[in-house]
Design a protein around this motif. Sequence first.
Motif, short mmCIF file in Angstrom:
data_model
loop_
_atom_site.label_atom_id
_atom_site.label_comp_id
_atom_site.label_asym_id
_atom_site.label_seq_id
_atom_site.Cartn_x
_atom_site.Cartn_y
_atom_site.Cartn_z
N THR A 149 44.45 -11.31 13.47
CA THR A 149 44.38 -10.58 12.09
C THR A 149 44.18 -9.09 12.50
N ASP A 172 46.30 -18.41 7.80
CA ASP A 172 45.14 -19.08 8.18
C ASP A 172 44.57 -19.44 6.63
N ARG A 175 40.12 -21.01 6.62
CA ARG A 175 38.75 -20.15 6.68
C ARG A 175 38.78 -19.16 5.39
N GLN A 181 39.16 -11.18 5.26
CA GLN A 181 39.27 -10.14 6.28
C GLN A 181 40.84 -9.68 6.39
N ASP A 224 50.33 -14.16 9.33
CA ASP A 224 49.06 -14.45 10.09
C ASP A 224 48.84 -15.96 10.27
MG LIG Z 1 42.49 -14.30 12.07
#
Ligand SMILES: [Mg+2]
Length: 337
Positions: A149, A172, A175, A181, A224
């Motif tokens: 990331t 992703d 999460r 993030q 990602d």
């Molecule tokens: Mg990551």
Amino acid sequence: MSFFTKLRDRLTRSSAKIGEGLDGIVEAAPQAAEPAPAPVPAPAPGLVGRLFGTTPAKPEEPRRALDDEMLEELEDMLVQADLGVDTALRVTANIAEGRMGRRLSSTELKELLAAEIARIMTPVARPLPLYPKKPQVVLVVGVNGAGKTTTIGKLASQFRAAGKSVMIAAGDTFRAAAVEQLQIWGQRAGVPVMVAAQGSDPASLAFDAMSRAESEGADLLMIDTAGRLQNRQDLMEELAKIVRVIRKKDPTAPHNTLLVLDATTGQNALNQVETFRQLADVSGLVMTKLDGTARGGVLVALADRFGLPIHAIGVGEQIDDLDAFDADDFARALVGL
Ligand SMILES: [Mg+2]
Ligand SMILES: Nc1nc2c(ncn2[C@@H]2O[C@H](COP(=O)(O)OP(=O)(O)OP(=O)(O)O)[C@@H](O)[C@H]2O)c(=O)[nH]1
């Protein structure tokens, strides 16, 4: 600060291991093999020296005659520094060639080692290739916490600065923190981030992101993915599915599959390359966290074993702590020159 300066300042743990290792090997020269030459008194740095600009003679660097024992010590040290047995053997043999019996100083040994390392690394030092294809799809994979990331954020920012229009897909989907993030990185880089509902299928997010990147005419789409350990069959299957779905949209995609490796994992990085290569057609590597590890030598082992392009290296957590990989700079920094 130039990236080379940063590299040299931050690769200290790896370069201490190798640089100090080489110093130690030379200084460990067997004693009394020959009478030491009588010390020549250095001229006092007096008026004459100041007038004529001569500097007092530097004390001679210790030297050691290259023999089998010294080569063995060199080989062991390189294995300890994560170059791996095969690479350590090859590098040592090349250094030995035509030099047996020659008295080498630590600086000369460092120069020789740096040259050998640069020779291995030069063919793989290639920046991420850019294609005319729009959007160019860059899939980013790797084990948990490797730095995927962060690397996407850094790369997106650099491509943006180079005038490319970039989009990021938050693949992703497991999460919530991972999505946040990435959104923070997107803001820093000034790049839109596409997200999907938590727990939704990352393959379908990738498909939707491709449609949007296409309709908005983006140059680059960086996808990602969640971190996955090599031994989690289900997650590895999921990755293969992401690739299959991407190819339904564009049979030539993903145009780059970047495997992000954490330098602190040392020799395990070699297994990671093996596994990820079987599932996704890994086209290049990024190595992160070269700062603060004594295992930076693993990059040499990777280059020697796989010959995959090394696109960039990371030496910190900030946006400009990632740069294209330069073989000579890396080799010199690694041996402590
Ligand atoms: Mg990551
Ligand atoms: N020191 C240092 N830290 C780094 C570097 N690259 C990433 N990190 C840190 O490593 C940690 C993990 O980075 P992430 O980018 O979240 O890693 P990831 O591969 O996306 O992790 P998962 O999504 O959990 O699999 C973060 O704290 C980053 O700031 C680097 O080059 N140097």
